[in-house]
Scaffold this motif. Sequence first.
Motif, mmCIF file in Angstrom:
data_model
loop_
_atom_site.group_PDB
_atom_site.id
_atom_site.type_symbol
_atom_site.label_atom_id
_atom_site.label_comp_id
_atom_site.label_asym_id
_atom_site.label_seq_id
_atom_site.Cartn_x
_atom_site.Cartn_y
_atom_site.Cartn_z
ATOM 1 N N GLN A 1 0.821 -1.204 0.000
ATOM 2 C CA GLN A 1 0.000 0.000 0.000
ATOM 3 C C GLN A 1 0.859 1.259 0.000
ATOM 4 O O GLN A 1 0.609 2.206 -0.749
ATOM 5 C CB GLN A 1 -0.920 0.009 1.227
ATOM 6 N N GLU A 2 1.911 1.251 0.804
ATOM 7 C CA GLU A 2 2.812 2.401 0.857
ATOM 8 C C GLU A 2 3.550 2.591 -0.472
ATOM 9 O O GLU A 2 3.762 3.729 -0.907
ATOM 10 C CB GLU A 2 3.811 2.217 2.004
ATOM 11 N N SER A 3 3.928 1.491 -1.115
ATOM 12 C CA SER A 3 4.656 1.599 -2.389
ATOM 13 C C SER A 3 3.760 2.099 -3.529
ATOM 14 O O SER A 3 4.255 2.626 -4.522
ATOM 15 C CB SER A 3 5.271 0.244 -2.759
ATOM 16 N N LEU A 4 2.428 1.942 -3.370
ATOM 17 C CA LEU A 4 1.496 2.375 -4.416
ATOM 18 C C LEU A 4 0.947 3.776 -4.182
ATOM 19 O O LEU A 4 0.265 4.321 -5.050
ATOM 20 C CB LEU A 4 0.322 1.388 -4.513
ATOM 21 N N HIS A 5 1.239 4.362 -3.030
ATOM 22 C CA HIS A 5 0.648 5.653 -2.682
ATOM 23 C C HIS A 5 1.071 6.795 -3.598
ATOM 24 O O HIS A 5 0.399 7.823 -3.646
ATOM 25 C CB HIS A 5 0.959 6.016 -1.227
ATOM 26 N N TYR A 6 2.166 6.633 -4.300
ATOM 27 C CA TYR A 6 2.593 7.668 -5.237
ATOM 28 C C TYR A 6 2.380 7.289 -6.706
ATOM 29 O O TYR A 6 1.887 8.110 -7.478
ATOM 30 C CB TYR A 6 4.054 8.059 -4.965
ATOM 31 N N PRO A 7 2.720 6.052 -7.115
ATOM 32 C CA PRO A 7 2.482 5.701 -8.535
ATOM 33 C C PRO A 7 1.019 5.801 -8.951
ATOM 34 O O PRO A 7 0.724 6.227 -10.067
ATOM 35 C CB PRO A 7 2.976 4.249 -8.620
ATOM 36 N N VAL A 8 0.081 5.408 -8.069
ATOM 37 C CA VAL A 8 -1.332 5.425 -8.444
ATOM 38 C C VAL A 8 -1.856 6.851 -8.630
ATOM 39 O O VAL A 8 -2.372 7.188 -9.704
ATOM 40 C CB VAL A 8 -2.197 4.632 -7.436
ATOM 41 N N PRO A 9 -1.754 7.733 -7.617
ATOM 42 C CA PRO A 9 -2.316 9.074 -7.809
ATOM 43 C C PRO A 9 -1.531 9.979 -8.747
ATOM 44 O O PRO A 9 -2.097 10.902 -9.323
ATOM 45 C CB PRO A 9 -2.342 9.660 -6.383
ATOM 46 N N PHE A 10 -0.236 9.718 -8.924
ATOM 47 C CA PHE A 10 0.578 10.639 -9.717
ATOM 48 C C PHE A 10 1.022 10.082 -11.070
ATOM 49 O O PHE A 10 1.686 10.765 -11.831
ATOM 50 C CB PHE A 10 1.790 11.094 -8.908
ATOM 51 N N PHE A 11 0.642 8.835 -11.366
ATOM 52 C CA PHE A 11 0.946 8.262 -12.680
ATOM 53 C C PHE A 11 -0.292 7.602 -13.300
ATOM 54 O O PHE A 11 -0.731 7.981 -14.390
ATOM 55 C CB PHE A 11 2.095 7.251 -12.590
ATOM 56 N N ILE A 12 -0.880 6.647 -12.591
ATOM 57 C CA ILE A 12 -1.999 5.889 -13.150
ATOM 58 C C ILE A 12 -3.246 6.746 -13.313
ATOM 59 O O ILE A 12 -3.850 6.776 -14.405
ATOM 60 C CB ILE A 12 -2.295 4.644 -12.285
ATOM 61 N N LEU A 13 -3.656 7.457 -12.281
ATOM 62 C CA LEU A 13 -4.869 8.274 -12.383
ATOM 63 C C LEU A 13 -4.714 9.450 -13.360
ATOM 64 O O LEU A 13 -5.657 9.754 -14.103
ATOM 65 C CB LEU A 13 -5.314 8.760 -11.001
ATOM 66 N N PRO A 14 -3.562 10.119 -13.410
ATOM 67 C CA PRO A 14 -3.399 11.143 -14.453
ATOM 68 C C PRO A 14 -3.498 10.565 -15.865
ATOM 69 O O PRO A 14 -4.085 11.188 -16.757
ATOM 70 C CB PRO A 14 -1.989 11.688 -14.186
ATOM 71 N N LEU A 15 -2.941 9.363 -16.102
ATOM 72 C CA LEU A 15 -3.082 8.710 -17.407
ATOM 73 C C LEU A 15 -4.551 8.409 -17.692
ATOM 74 O O LEU A 15 -5.031 8.598 -18.811
ATOM 75 C CB LEU A 15 -2.274 7.413 -17.443
ATOM 76 N N PHE A 16 -5.257 7.928 -16.671
ATOM 77 C CA PHE A 16 -6.692 7.652 -16.815
ATOM 78 C C PHE A 16 -7.428 8.930 -17.198
ATOM 79 O O PHE A 16 -8.312 8.922 -18.070
ATOM 80 C CB PHE A 16 -7.250 7.085 -15.506
ATOM 81 N N ALA A 17 -7.061 10.046 -16.546
ATOM 82 C CA ALA A 17 -7.692 11.329 -16.853
ATOM 83 C C ALA A 17 -7.390 11.759 -18.286
ATOM 84 O O ALA A 17 -8.274 12.242 -18.995
ATOM 85 C CB ALA A 17 -7.219 12.394 -15.858
ATOM 86 N N LEU A 18 -6.157 11.579 -18.714
ATOM 87 C CA LEU A 18 -5.775 11.983 -20.074
ATOM 88 C C LEU A 18 -6.576 11.242 -21.136
ATOM 89 O O LEU A 18 -7.047 11.836 -22.109
ATOM 90 C CB LEU A 18 -4.280 11.742 -20.295
ATOM 91 N N VAL A 19 -6.739 9.928 -20.953
ATOM 92 C CA VAL A 19 -7.403 9.134 -21.978
ATOM 93 C C VAL A 19 -8.928 9.231 -21.886
ATOM 94 O O VAL A 19 -9.623 9.140 -22.892
ATOM 95 C CB VAL A 19 -6.952 7.656 -21.909
ATOM 96 N N ASN A 20 -9.472 9.462 -20.682
ATOM 97 C CA ASN A 20 -10.926 9.400 -20.512
ATOM 98 C C ASN A 20 -11.614 10.756 -20.367
ATOM 99 O O ASN A 20 -12.845 10.807 -20.305
ATOM 100 C CB ASN A 20 -11.269 8.527 -19.303
ATOM 101 N N THR A 21 -10.852 11.817 -20.307
ATOM 102 C CA THR A 21 -11.489 13.138 -20.275
ATOM 103 C C THR A 21 -11.184 13.917 -21.554
ATOM 104 O O THR A 21 -11.276 15.146 -21.572
ATOM 105 C CB THR A 21 -11.047 13.954 -19.036
ATOM 106 N N ALA A 22 -10.829 13.182 -22.608
ATOM 107 C CA ALA A 22 -10.649 13.813 -23.923
ATOM 108 C C ALA A 22 -12.040 14.065 -24.500
ATOM 109 O O ALA A 22 -12.465 13.433 -25.468
ATOM 110 C CB ALA A 22 -9.818 12.908 -24.828
#
Length: 385
Positions: free
Chosen positions: A251-272
Amino acid sequence: MAKAKRNSQVFKKFFESEKSSGLTLIAFTILSLLLANSSIKEQYTEFWEYSLAGLSLEHWINDGLMAVFFLLVGLELKREFLVGELSSLKKATLPIFSALGGMIVPAGIFILINLGKPTVSGFGIPMATDIAFALGALSLLGNKVPVSIKVFLTALAVIDDLGAIVVIAVFYTKTIFWLYLMIALGIFAFLLMLNRLKITSLWIYIPLGIVMWYFMHHSGIHATITGVLLAFAIPSFSNSSKSHSPSDRLQESLHYPVPFFILPLFALVNTAIEIGPGWDKALFESASLGIILGLIIGKPVGIFIFTWLSIKLKLADKPPGTSWSKLFGVGILGGIGFTMSIFVTILAFSDKTLINDSKFAILISSLLAGMIGYFWLKFSFRKTS
């Protein structure tokens, strides 16, 4: 005392992470909207359709990387059930009831508006709360916000996420390929057995989780559910005297990759989202109207009524340092759907225009819910200061 202090530190870290994540998501959403309505919009949307190993980049993000997001959601859920705000029936009763109201009433409003139409399948869209944006909006109020309200909103959003996961698994699965599903569930059962045998190496759980994702993906059930199953299979320790469990470490290792890499990518592809002529009329179509009224009215009303009932019936206690006005303000922030709402939209609809219009309705609704909730709570805190 040491356990309470550690839980407080974990919550503070989680809250700060979600606050920063909300600001990052806003930035990437704005960027995506600008690119989708610029002179390079065709190149931008075509980029996400690029095929890699048989799947488009959009597919890899929504089915692959978002499984990691759901893994983090599952780990946070499990921690709350073991040592957090959902670790006892007394603690869990209020957010559970509140979240139920926040799911039932918005879904009911959407169904009422879309009854008898194909768009009724989108009833799950206004049921979700985006924890990052909701906590981000709450953080803008600064130190005025009591910890009890932060904890209540977090627990409410966590239960809301669990509800969204159940809705996705039950209502947005069309065709099931039983052989693949049985293999995926067999791997899950094997992981649970490893847990019982006290095998704690993440180097065993993660590769098997990837294999489980492959079979779940081919089973017809949305592959992101794998993330939640894997989270519940990874060992956790409820005893604070022990060292960090594999679940804690992951959980600690995912606290940065998820909100600062995965979710921004999700936003880029799905809020176009292309905002063309007639966008204002699209907001009054039945699906968009169901989303808007569900998030802006259904969420706060549902959360507040179920919260009020559970407290008045003495099933739960009112959080210390709160008032009915503040609790209603929390309900308004619950109307910030965004990530989960957009995710459900992709599953609920197949028509691209309908998906585009629904996403725009989600953005408008979430923005309004965030602004109204912020000013409502700001006035409530000023009134009691």
